[in-house]
Every structure is written in C-alpha cells, then in structure tokens.
Motif scaffolding. Structure first.
Motif, PDB file in Angstrom:
ATOM      1  N   ASP A  79       1.193   8.713   3.212  1.00  0.00           N
ATOM      2  CA  ASP A  79       2.224   7.710   3.007  1.00  0.00           C
ATOM      3  C   ASP A  79       2.936   7.274   4.282  1.00  0.00           C
ATOM      4  OD1 ASP A  79       3.339  10.089   3.445  1.00  0.00           O
ATOM      5  OD2 ASP A  79       4.649  10.117   1.683  1.00  0.00           O
ATOM      6  N   LYS A  80       2.392   7.671   5.442  1.00  0.00           N
ATOM      7  CA  LYS A  80       3.069   7.203   6.651  1.00  0.00           C
ATOM      8  C   LYS A  80       2.115   6.976   7.822  1.00  0.00           C
ATOM      9  CE  LYS A  80       4.193  11.614   8.709  1.00  0.00           C
ATOM     10  NZ  LYS A  80       5.080  12.377   9.530  1.00  0.00           N
ATOM     11  N   ILE A  81       2.616   6.163   8.753  1.00  0.00           N
ATOM     12  CA  ILE A  81       1.900   5.893   9.997  1.00  0.00           C
ATOM     13  C   ILE A  81       2.898   6.121  11.110  1.00  0.00           C
ATOM     14  CG2 ILE A  81       0.896   4.066  11.423  1.00  0.00           C
ATOM     15  CD1 ILE A  81       0.078   2.721   8.762  1.00  0.00           C
ATOM     16  N   ASP A  82       2.470   6.811  12.165  1.00  0.00           N
ATOM     17  CA  ASP A  82       3.378   7.040  13.287  1.00  0.00           C
ATOM     18  C   ASP A  82       2.999   6.165  14.473  1.00  0.00           C
ATOM     19  OD1 ASP A  82       5.210   8.901  12.355  1.00  0.00           O
ATOM     20  OD2 ASP A  82       3.720  10.522  12.497  1.00  0.00           O
ATOM     21  N   ILE A  83       3.959   5.372  14.931  1.00  0.00           N
ATOM     22  CA  ILE A  83       3.747   4.556  16.131  1.00  0.00           C
ATOM     23  C   ILE A  83       4.614   5.142  17.231  1.00  0.00           C
ATOM     24  CG2 ILE A  83       3.892   2.235  17.124  1.00  0.00           C
ATOM     25  CD1 ILE A  83       2.325   2.028  14.636  1.00  0.00           C
ATOM     26  N   LYS A  84       4.021   5.374  18.390  1.00  0.00           N
ATOM     27  CA  LYS A  84       4.811   5.859  19.525  1.00  0.00           C
ATOM     28  C   LYS A  84       4.523   4.975  20.715  1.00  0.00           C
ATOM     29  CE  LYS A  84       5.619  10.766  19.045  1.00  0.00           C
ATOM     30  NZ  LYS A  84       5.109  12.083  19.395  1.00  0.00           N
ATOM     31  N   LYS A 144       0.820  -1.206   0.000  1.00  0.00           N
ATOM     32  CA  LYS A 144       0.000   0.000   0.000  1.00  0.00           C
ATOM     33  C   LYS A 144       0.858   1.262   0.000  1.00  0.00           C
ATOM     34  CE  LYS A 144      -3.929  -2.309   1.434  1.00  0.00           C
ATOM     35  NZ  LYS A 144      -5.339  -2.238   1.221  1.00  0.00           N
ATOM     36  N   GLN A 145       2.179   1.081  -0.083  1.00  0.00           N
ATOM     37  CA  GLN A 145       3.123   2.195  -0.101  1.00  0.00           C
ATOM     38  C   GLN A 145       2.966   3.119   1.100  1.00  0.00           C
ATOM     39  OE1 GLN A 145       2.241   3.558  -4.074  1.00  0.00           O
ATOM     40  NE2 GLN A 145       4.080   2.547  -4.834  1.00  0.00           N
ATOM     41  N   VAL A 146       2.893   2.500   2.253  1.00  0.00           N
ATOM     42  CA  VAL A 146       2.814   3.262   3.496  1.00  0.00           C
ATOM     43  C   VAL A 146       4.056   2.953   4.312  1.00  0.00           C
ATOM     44  CG1 VAL A 146       1.464   3.700   5.575  1.00  0.00           C
ATOM     45  CG2 VAL A 146       0.315   2.981   3.493  1.00  0.00           C
ATOM     46  N   GLU A 147       4.661   4.003   4.852  1.00  0.00           N
ATOM     47  CA  GLU A 147       5.840   3.778   5.682  1.00  0.00           C
ATOM     48  C   GLU A 147       5.417   3.805   7.153  1.00  0.00           C
ATOM     49  OE1 GLU A 147      10.132   5.750   6.786  1.00  0.00           O
ATOM     50  OE2 GLU A 147       8.727   6.832   5.489  1.00  0.00           O
ATOM     51  N   ILE A 148       5.855   2.778   7.900  1.00  0.00           N
ATOM     52  CA  ILE A 148       5.523   2.736   9.329  1.00  0.00           C
ATOM     53  C   ILE A 148       6.703   3.265  10.119  1.00  0.00           C
ATOM     54  CG2 ILE A 148       4.777   1.280  11.242  1.00  0.00           C
ATOM     55  CD1 ILE A 148       3.828  -0.762   9.151  1.00  0.00           C
ATOM     56  N   LYS A 149       6.474   4.388  10.821  1.00  0.00           N
ATOM     57  CA  LYS A 149       7.563   4.970  11.616  1.00  0.00           C
ATOM     58  C   LYS A 149       7.377   4.600  13.073  1.00  0.00           C
ATOM     59  CE  LYS A 149       8.807   8.854   8.744  1.00  0.00           C
ATOM     60  NZ  LYS A 149       8.700  10.288   8.520  1.00  0.00           N
ATOM     61  N   TYR A 170      -2.717   9.285   8.711  1.00  0.00           N
ATOM     62  CA  TYR A 170      -3.082  10.587   8.158  1.00  0.00           C
ATOM     63  C   TYR A 170      -4.060  10.397   7.004  1.00  0.00           C
ATOM     64  CZ  TYR A 170       0.810  11.868  11.079  1.00  0.00           C
ATOM     65  OH  TYR A 170       1.627  12.016  12.167  1.00  0.00           O
ATOM     66  N   GLY A 171      -4.951   9.436   7.178  1.00  0.00           N
ATOM     67  CA  GLY A 171      -5.849   9.056   6.085  1.00  0.00           C
ATOM     68  C   GLY A 171      -7.220   9.685   6.168  1.00  0.00           C
ATOM     69  N   ILE A 172      -8.247   8.890   5.863  1.00  0.00           N
ATOM     70  CA  ILE A 172      -9.595   9.434   5.658  1.00  0.00           C
ATOM     71  C   ILE A 172     -10.268   9.900   6.945  1.00  0.00           C
ATOM     72  CG2 ILE A 172     -10.089   8.210   3.517  1.00  0.00           C
ATOM     73  CD1 ILE A 172     -11.567   6.103   5.200  1.00  0.00           C
ATOM     74  N   GLY A 173      -9.803   9.413   8.097  1.00  0.00           N
ATOM     75  CA  GLY A 173     -10.358   9.882   9.358  1.00  0.00           C
ATOM     76  C   GLY A 173     -11.784   9.434   9.601  1.00  0.00           C
ATOM     77  N   GLU A 200      -4.922   0.196   6.442  1.00  0.00           N
ATOM     78  CA  GLU A 200      -6.076   0.097   5.543  1.00  0.00           C
ATOM     79  C   GLU A 200      -6.698   1.473   5.275  1.00  0.00           C
ATOM     80  OE1 GLU A 200      -7.239  -2.881   4.243  1.00  0.00           O
ATOM     81  OE2 GLU A 200      -8.690  -1.728   3.072  1.00  0.00           O
ATOM     82  N   TYR A 201      -6.858   2.266   6.342  1.00  0.00           N
ATOM     83  CA  TYR A 201      -7.592   3.526   6.187  1.00  0.00           C
ATOM     84  C   TYR A 201      -6.678   4.750   6.069  1.00  0.00           C
ATOM     85  CZ  TYR A 201     -11.647   0.748   7.371  1.00  0.00           C
ATOM     86  OH  TYR A 201     -12.620  -0.214   7.364  1.00  0.00           O
ATOM     87  N   GLY A 202      -5.376   4.517   6.206  1.00  0.00           N
ATOM     88  CA  GLY A 202      -4.477   5.660   6.155  1.00  0.00           C
ATOM     89  C   GLY A 202      -3.766   5.764   4.830  1.00  0.00           C
ATOM     90  N   GLN A 203      -4.235   5.006   3.858  1.00  0.00           N
ATOM     91  CA  GLN A 203      -3.436   4.861   2.641  1.00  0.00           C
ATOM     92  C   GLN A 203      -3.448   6.079   1.719  1.00  0.00           C
ATOM     93  OE1 GLN A 203      -5.093   1.977  -0.161  1.00  0.00           O
ATOM     94  NE2 GLN A 203      -6.543   1.455   1.423  1.00  0.00           N
ATOM     95  N   THR A 204      -4.289   7.070   2.020  1.00  0.00           N
ATOM     96  CA  THR A 204      -4.219   8.267   1.181  1.00  0.00           C
ATOM     97  C   THR A 204      -2.948   9.053   1.478  1.00  0.00           C
ATOM     98  OG1 THR A 204      -5.657   9.298   2.806  1.00  0.00           O
ATOM     99  CG2 THR A 204      -6.685   8.635   0.747  1.00  0.00           C
TER     100      THR A 204
END
Lengths: 294, 154
Positions: free
Chosen positions: A189-194, A143-148, A209-212, A183-187
């Motif tokens: 390109d990243k996901i932040d995990i803390k 899905k070309q999403v980077e998990i940080k 940072y997707g559809i919310g 799945e829902y953040g694919q609009t």
C-alpha cells in the motif's frame, strides 16, 4: 633444394594442424555469437512489428472512454453538477494516461531517430518532483497506494534548491518510474520516494513493495517492447517502452540507473544524475599547434 | 557577415540540416562521421559510442551501424545524391583510464565506419582516428571543413 628432415616436416605439419584447429574453434565461437545476436535481432524486430497491436489497447481504450463520456455529456443537458464533475474527472484520468503513454512512445521514437536534444536550465527539483507526484495522485488513489515523498535537498539561502539539468528529461524518467511503481507495487500500500544530493549528483530513489523482478530478468526489462507478463493473460497496462526510454534518457544525462529487486520483494530503482555542465559552445579554437584543419 | 548557427552534438544523436551550422562535439573512444554534400553545400554528422547494436535496449544511434545508416538516409532525404557524398571520420581513441579500453572499443568504432562507408561507396576524404587523446571537432556543414584539436577529456 633444401633438405628437410622428416622430424621437422612432422613438427611443421603438427603445428599447422593445431593452428587450423584453433582457427576453426575461434570461427565456431564467433558463429555461435552471431547466431545468438541474429536471434535477438529477429526477436526484437518481431516485437517491433507487433508493437502496433500491442499499443492498440493503450491508445484505443482511453480514447474510446473519452469519446463515450464526452458524447454522453453533450447529449444530456439535464445532468446534475456532481455527475458532470465525476465524468470530467474520468475524462481527465483517461486523457492523462493517454498523454503519458504518448510522451513515452515519442521519446522512444526520438531516441531511435537520434533526435534527442538537451535543454539545460536551472531546475527547481523539489517542485518538479512534487508536481509529478501530484499528477499521479488520482491513479495512486484508485489503486489505494500511498506515495511517501522524502525530499531533502540543500536550500540555498532560503531560495529553493536549483539543479542544472534538463527538466523535461527528469520528468520523463521520474514519471515512468513512478507509474511503474504504482502499477506493479499495488500488492502493498505504499511507495517510497527519496530525493537527495550526494557528491553533487542528484539521486532519486523510487521503491515499491510489490511483485518485484526475478534476478534473471533484470537485464531483459530494459529491452524495448518487453513486458515480463505478456499475451492474453497480461495483467498490467503499458507497451514495454518505459524502462528502455528511462535507461537511454539517463545515459544521455550521463547518469546511472541501479535496480535492486527480487521476486515478490518489491523493486528499488535508484537514479543518479550528475549536474550538467554549461556548454562551452563559445570557446573558439585557439590557434595553437594542437589544432588541425580537415 | 551573418552569424552562423551553432549546435552541440551529444553522444547518441545525429544532426543534419540543410542550413549552415557549426556542429561541435567531443570524442573519446566515440566516433563521429561527417557526411558532406559539396553540390548542395550541406552536411550532417553523427556521434556514436559503440559499434554494433546487438538487439538489446533501444535501436538508437549510439550504435555505429545504426548511426551511419540513419545519417546517410537523412542526407538522401535532404536531397543529396549518394554519388556526391564525401565522408570524414574522427575519434576512436583508446583513452587511458577508460575501462572500455580493454575491449578496444575505439578501434572497433572506427572499423565499422570504414567498412560501412566503403559498402555505401562514399569516399573518405579525411580522417583522424585512434591514438590516446580525445578530440574536439567543429564541423562547418556549409563548407565541409572540420576544425579539430586534441583534448584530454573523456
């Protein structure tokens, strides 16, 4: 017979009428509430009976793909290694998805049956989080999403940070939140995990940072079998059990789940879980006055 | 004497087993219903936090109406006859400092137990409910005996 004045009689009648009216008003209120709950219950039951057809795609599609690819591999003995490894990867991805979906479905079934048992141990949280992220890498890549990942937990004399909890439950919670974020953040390109330790609580934050989610739907998403997009135009995978399982599992661990989200502004799930107490199982009852036998 | 197995029951869970167990749990405004079958010498127990499921979230036994029905079904499945069953009810305190106090959740939790057991025709042979203190109970599923003491928790 006691003489009653007309005035007194009128007042008494008025009082009783008012009382009657109040009771009727209260009854009406209760009736309205009952009607709403009734509607909710029948909606929920209807959703439940649709469940099998809902999950049909979730289970059937990966299985069909696995069978198809495996069959192809079996019937062909002249395939080059590159194709074999590519196909094995496809089988893995489908089987991984199937495994993940089934785990969530079984977790929901266990919760509803009252058969949730906690297995408390000392858990290496950093390793658990990284391992889970790693296992979702192939989906994120697709899905070309980077998990940080930003994990900052206190080290204990060079030893990895250990937290007393149920590792399987933490995995279930985190993997569902992560899967949703992908799945829902694919609009974006990243996901932040803390991951942090705050006031002795384990805090895991998953932000996409997707559809919310519209504020009005914040409660709804924790209901069982609910997905905000449904029907034939449904764009997202899943069976609508994930978040209800996440919420219930967090409650079992006596933690909290906070959601910050607005339409088109991404989703931020924040999980906070207290360290589990070692069970005082072997504390027997002392023979003090306080104790009673039934 | 063989050691009897122990089980700790969390809120929202149900425990029922044909083998002898000591099941312990801690109750504040929550309620636990113990069902005991003196003929087969076995029992089961639940621990619920709220009285009625209102259709939101999962239909889990953290709600009384679901927890009691499921426990009852489990006892029947293990081979108990409805007419043999006996019930004991504990918990439902209004613990001070609990915000849910406002809605008298403890009281409502007890009410659902009494009314559902009446409907199921199961006699309530003992109960200790209400008050301002939490309770810790240990239920012996083989003898049906419950040991209870007040605690300042939950």
């Amino acid at each position: 017979m006691q003489h009653i004045s007309d005035d007194f009689l009128l007042q008494e009648l008025k009082r009783r009428f008012e009382e009657n009216n109040r009771t009727i008003a209260e009854l009406n209120e209760v009736k309205e509430k009952l009607l709403i709950i009734n509607q909710k219950l029948s909606d929920s039951e209807a959703l439940k009976s649709n469940f099998l057809s809902n999950i049909r795609n979730e289970i059937n599609n990966p299985l069909t793909a696995i069978l198809g690819i495996a069959q192809y591999l079996m019937g062909n003995n002249k395939i080059d290694t590159k194709t074999v490894s590519e196909m094995t990867r496809m089988i893995y991805a489908e089987a991984f998805n199937l495994d993940f979906q089934l785990r969530t479905i079984f977790a929901a079934a266990e919760i509803e049956a009252g058969e949730v048992y906690l297995h408390i141990s000392k858990v290496d949280i950093t390793e658990l989080i990284l391992r889970t992220v790693q296992s979702f890498k192939h989906i994120a890549l697709k899905k070309q999403v980077e998990i940080k990942c930003d994990i900052n937990l206190p080290e204990q004399q060079g030893q990895p940070f250990l937290f007393t909890t149920d590792s399987e439950k933490i995995h279930l919670i985190f993997s569902n939140l992560l899967s949703n974020a992908i799945e829902y953040g694919q609009t974006s390109d990243k996901i932040d995990i803390k991951v942090r330790l705050q006031n002795n609580n384990l805090c895991i934050s998953v932000k996409d940072y997707g559809i919310g989610i519209d504020k009005a739907d914040h409660e709804k998403i924790f209901d069982r079998f609910v997905q905000l997009d449904h029907g034939l135009t449904k764009a997202h995978q899943g069976h609508g059990l994930g978040l209800s399982v996440v919420k219930n599992t967090i409650e079992f661990l006596e933690g909290t789940l906070t959601l910050e989200s607005e339409k088109n502004k991404g989703c931020h799930f924040l999980v906070s879980i207290p360290e589990a107490q070692a069970l005082d199982n072997d504390e027997s009852f002392s023979l003090d006055a306080n104790e009673e036998l039934f | 004497m063989p050691l009897i197995k122990e089980h700790y029951l969390y809120g929202g869970a149900i425990f029922a087993d044909p083998h002898p167990y000591i099941v312990s749990t801690v109750l504040g405004s929550c309620v636990a219903v113990c069902l005991y079958d003196p003929v087969n010498r076995m029992g089961g127990i639940n621990h619920y936090q709220l009285d009625l499921w209102n259709g939101t979230g999962l239909a889990s036994p953290k709600f009384g109406n679901i927890a009691i029905q499921k426990l009852f079904e489990k006892m029947l499945k293990m081979g108990s006859r409805q007419s043999d069953l006996q019930a004991k009810i504990f918990g439902g305190a209004s613990v001070i400092g609990n915000s849910q106090n406002l809605f008298q959740i403890g009281e409502r939790n007890c009410e659902i137990a009494f009314s559902m057991l009446k409907e199921l025709n199961i006699p309530i042979i003992a109960s200790d409910v209400g008050g301002n203190h939490g309770r810790k109970i240990k239920f012996n599923t083989e003898t049906g005996i419950v040991l209870m003491k007040y605690v300042n928790k939950k």
